[in-house]
Structures are given as structure tokens and as C-alpha cells.
Scaffold this active site. Structure first.
Site, short mmCIF file in Angstrom:
data_model
loop_
_atom_site.label_atom_id
_atom_site.label_comp_id
_atom_site.label_asym_id
_atom_site.label_seq_id
_atom_site.Cartn_x
_atom_site.Cartn_y
_atom_site.Cartn_z
N SER A 77 4.42 6.49 -3.80
CA SER A 77 5.17 7.62 -3.25
C SER A 77 6.17 7.16 -2.21
O SER A 77 5.99 6.09 -1.59
CB SER A 77 4.15 8.58 -2.61
OG SER A 77 4.78 9.68 -1.99
N GLY A 78 7.20 7.95 -2.00
CA GLY A 78 8.09 7.81 -0.85
C GLY A 78 8.65 6.42 -0.62
O GLY A 78 9.18 5.75 -1.53
N THR A 115 0.85 -1.19 0.00
CA THR A 115 0.00 0.00 0.00
C THR A 115 0.90 1.25 0.00
O THR A 115 2.02 1.23 0.51
CB THR A 115 -0.94 0.02 1.22
OG1 THR A 115 -0.17 0.14 2.42
CG2 THR A 115 -1.81 -1.23 1.27
N GLY A 116 0.38 2.31 -0.59
CA GLY A 116 1.14 3.56 -0.62
C GLY A 116 2.39 3.46 -1.48
O GLY A 116 3.37 4.16 -1.23
N TYR A 121 -1.56 11.22 15.22
CA TYR A 121 -0.60 10.46 14.40
C TYR A 121 0.15 9.43 15.24
O TYR A 121 0.22 8.25 14.88
CB TYR A 121 0.39 11.40 13.71
CG TYR A 121 1.43 10.67 12.87
CD1 TYR A 121 1.08 10.05 11.68
CD2 TYR A 121 2.76 10.58 13.30
CE1 TYR A 121 2.02 9.36 10.91
CE2 TYR A 121 3.72 9.90 12.53
CZ TYR A 121 3.34 9.29 11.35
OH TYR A 121 4.28 8.61 10.60
#
Ligand SMILES: NC(=O)c1ccc[n+]([C@@H]2O[C@H](COP(=O)([O-])OP(=O)(O)OC[C@H]3O[C@@H](n4cnc5c(N)ncnc54)[C@H](OP(=O)(O)O)[C@@H]3O)[C@@H](O)[C@H]2O)c1
Length: 319
Positions: free
Chosen positions: A28-29, A24-25, A183
Site C-alpha cells: 500500500s501507499g 514492510t508495508g 502516533y
């Protein structure tokens, strides 16, 4: 063979030929770097992103470096339980049976400036970073191969050490602190989940490993991608001070994840982060685990609460 006494680099990743991984994700990055390195070593990679355009853009960038990579785009919004169910249905239809060797729960958002609710009515960071990955892992669990080498990696954060689970404020409904509140709590919840998942896998006799990682401080879109596109002032200040002194690029930030995902030296329940001062940068080594992440009673309570909040029961079967 690598171990945590030698410096693990991408060149130490064992061959991933024949392995199907889901990250997932990955547009990016750290997620992108993880996908790129796994594809380079031969893995087939499923890259769900918040839009097909984003997934396809990442695929284009990976294909530039790994022209023969086998990559599948998909759509997934972890802040929506309906989207998670739809994505799980897509996996059911496209990759039926025990089809996955590796699931990496990497996607996340950080320090959303104002408290926001998701379509399901949950605080955005808790939902995206923790509730969504929990539900996704539970729904995809039947697709994970029950064999040695299969892993579930959950990406947490060093700030999990500066947090606690507030059962009366899980959705930051009483008080909202973007970074050292919502967070950090969501990332501590990730670590508690990763540890509890290993205990449950072990107790059912499953050979699957639950490992975890955090990247230290890596320069990615995370610092600028809150839904409103701006960070609160303390975060901007901390970033401005820390960035030139103590940070690493996304590639190096991905190494703890890659170690947790592939190293033969990763242990059941192992959690990895950078070796340097305050675990901010450096090569992957076992990372500090917050005492509360080892609290089994707390973990059971959080697991049960999470099943209620997501409406997803996590069934782990015996071999
Ligand atoms: N960078 C650091 O220093 C650092 C430190 C500690 C922990 N971490 C953790 O590392 C992980 C990766 O972060 P990163 O630094 O690589 O940040 P990033 O570059 O911002 O990447 C985050 C990824 O998560 C995706 N994402 C965000 N919300 C999502 C949602 N609702 N549904 C599906 N995907 C979603 C983003 O998609 P979009 O492109 O659509 O936004 C992006 O692909 C996160 O879990 C983060 O908490 C990072």
C-alpha cells in the site's frame, strides 16, 4: 550522481540489479511505490504483508508494470512478536546467510481512534510503528550484507518534531492521544532508533548505513486505515483542509525513502523529507531532526527499554 541540490526523482535511482531488498508495508501507499520503483531498477523485492493475499495482490500490480520483476510474498504482522519471529525464521530458511542489501522499515498505522492493545499487550501504534520494526531489524541484522551499499531505512514522520518520549506513558497507559501522543511518540521513537542505530553501526566498524525518511503529507491509505476504519474528528478536519492545499501523491511521498535507500549522496544517519513549506511536499532534502532524536542518553535508555519490551537483544557484530 545526484545531490540534494538537484531534484531527485525515480529516474535518479541507481541500478538495483543484483540487490535483494525487503520492504514492510509494500502492499500500500508509500511502501508500494518504493517497491515498484526498486523493482523497476532491477531489485529483487521481498514484500511481507499482513496476509499472503495482500502481498500477492501487490505483486500482481508490480508485475503489470515490471513483468520480469523477481518478487517474493510473505506474511508479517508487526503488531505481533510471534509473527515477527516466524517471519525471521522464514528469511533464515529461504534466504540464509548474508542475503539482504536493503531493509526498509516502512509499515505503520496512524491515529487509531481508541487505545487498543496488541496480542503482546502493547499499545497498537507504539507496537506496530516502533517495537515491531526494532525487533524485526534486530532479528534480520545477521542477514544484512556487511558491505558498502547495504542500508537500513526507517520511515518516520514530520510529527516526530512535535513529540516527546514519555517513559512513564510509552503504552499510552496514563493518557491516550491518537495522533499527537501515541502516533507521534512512535514516530519519534523510529527517528531516535534510526540515529542510535547509525552510532552503533559506526562504533562497531560496520559499513551498513542507517538512514531515515519521512514523506511529508502523502495521500495514502494511512489516513483511513485505523483498525476501526475511521479517524477522530480533528484528524478528519485537518485532512479535509490540508488535502487540497498541501499534499502529494504516494509516488512523490516515496521519494525521500528512495533517496535514503539508494542515493549515493545519502549520508550515515541521514534523514530526508520533502523540501517545501513545513516539509509537507516537495523533492527530497535533509529533513529537520527533532532535538530529542539527537539526545544520546535518551536513545540508550529507549534502546534498552525496547530490548526489554520486545525480548529481543540487538547484537551488532564487528567486522
Ligand atoms: N502518508 C503520509 O502522509 C505519511 C506521513 C508521515 C509518515 N508516514 C509513514 O509512512 C509509512 C507508510 O505509510 P503510508 O502513508 O504508505 O500508509 P498506508 O498506505 O496505510 O500503508 C501502510 C502499510 O503498513 C502496513 N501495516 C499496517 N499495520 C501493519 C502491521 N501490524 N503489520 C505489518 N504491516 C502493517 C499496511 O498494511 P495493511 O494494508 O494490511 O493495512 C500498509 O501496507 C508509515 O510508517 C507512516 O507512518 C506517512
Amino acid at each position: 550522481m545526484t545531490n540534494t541540490n538537484t531534484h531527485f526523482t525515480a529516474s535518479n535511482i541507481p541500478s538495483q540489479q543484483g540487490r535483494r531488498v525487503l520492504i514492510t508495508g509494500a502492499n500500500s501507499g508509500i511502501g508500494f511505490e518504493t517497491a515498484l520503483e526498486l523493482a523497476r531498477r532491477g531489485a529483487e523485492v521481498i514484500l511481507p504483508a499482513r496476509s499472503l493475499d495482500k502481498a500477492n495482490d501487490a505483486i500482481t500490480r508490480i508485475l503489470r508494470e515490471v513483468p520480469h520483476a523477481k518478487l517474493t510474498p510473505a506474511m508479517l504482522d508487526l503488531a505481533s512478536l510471534a509473527s515477527i519471529h516466524a517471519f525471521a525464521d522464514f528469511i533464515d530458511a529461504t534466504f540464509p546467510g548474508q542475503s539482504l542489501d536493503l531493509l526498509i522499515n516502512n509499515a505503520g498505522v496512524m491515529a487509531v481512534p481508541q487505545r487498543e492493545l496488541t496480542v503482546d499487550g502493547y499499545e497498537r501504534q507504539f507496537a506496530t510503528n516502533y517495537l515491531g520494526p526494532f525487533a524485526l531489524t534486530a532479528l534480520l541484522y545477521p542477514h544484512l550484507k556487511q558491505q558498502q551499499g547495504t542500508r537500513i531505512v526507517t520511515v518516520s514522520s514530520g510529527v516526530s518534531n512535535q513529540s516527546k518520549i514519555e517513559f512513564d506513558n510509552l503504552q499510552s497507559e496514563k493518557k491516550y492521544n491518537p495522533m499527537f501522543g501515541a502516533y507521534s511518540q512512535s514516530k519519534l521513537a523510529d527517528l531516535i532508533f534510526q540515529q542510535e542505530l547509525q552510532r552503533r553501526l559506526t562504533s562497531t566498524g560496520s559499513p551498513i548505513l542507517s538512514t531515515g525518511a519521512h514523506p511529508g503529507y502523502a495521500i495514502t491509505n494511512l489516513q483511513i486505515s485505523g483498525p476501526q476504519g475511521k479517524m477522530p474528528f480533528p484528524m478528519r478536519l485537518a485532512t479535509a483542509i490540508l488535502k487540497p492545499l498541501a499534499s502529494q501523491d504516494a509516488h512523490h511521498g516515496a521519494l525521500p525513502t528512495l533517496f535514503a535507500a539508494t542515493s549515493p549522496d545519502a549520508t550515515p544517519g541521514g534523514y530526508y523529507g520533502p523540501s517545501g513549506f513545513q516539509e509537507i511536499k516537495g523533492h527530497p532534502v535533509p529533513a529537520k531532526i527533532a532535538p530529542s532524536a539527537k539526545d544520546e542518553a535518551l536513545a540508550k535508555r529507549l534502546w534498552s527499554e525496547t530490548e526489554t519490551l520486545t525480548g529481543v537483544t540487538f547484537h551488532l557484530r564487528s567486522r
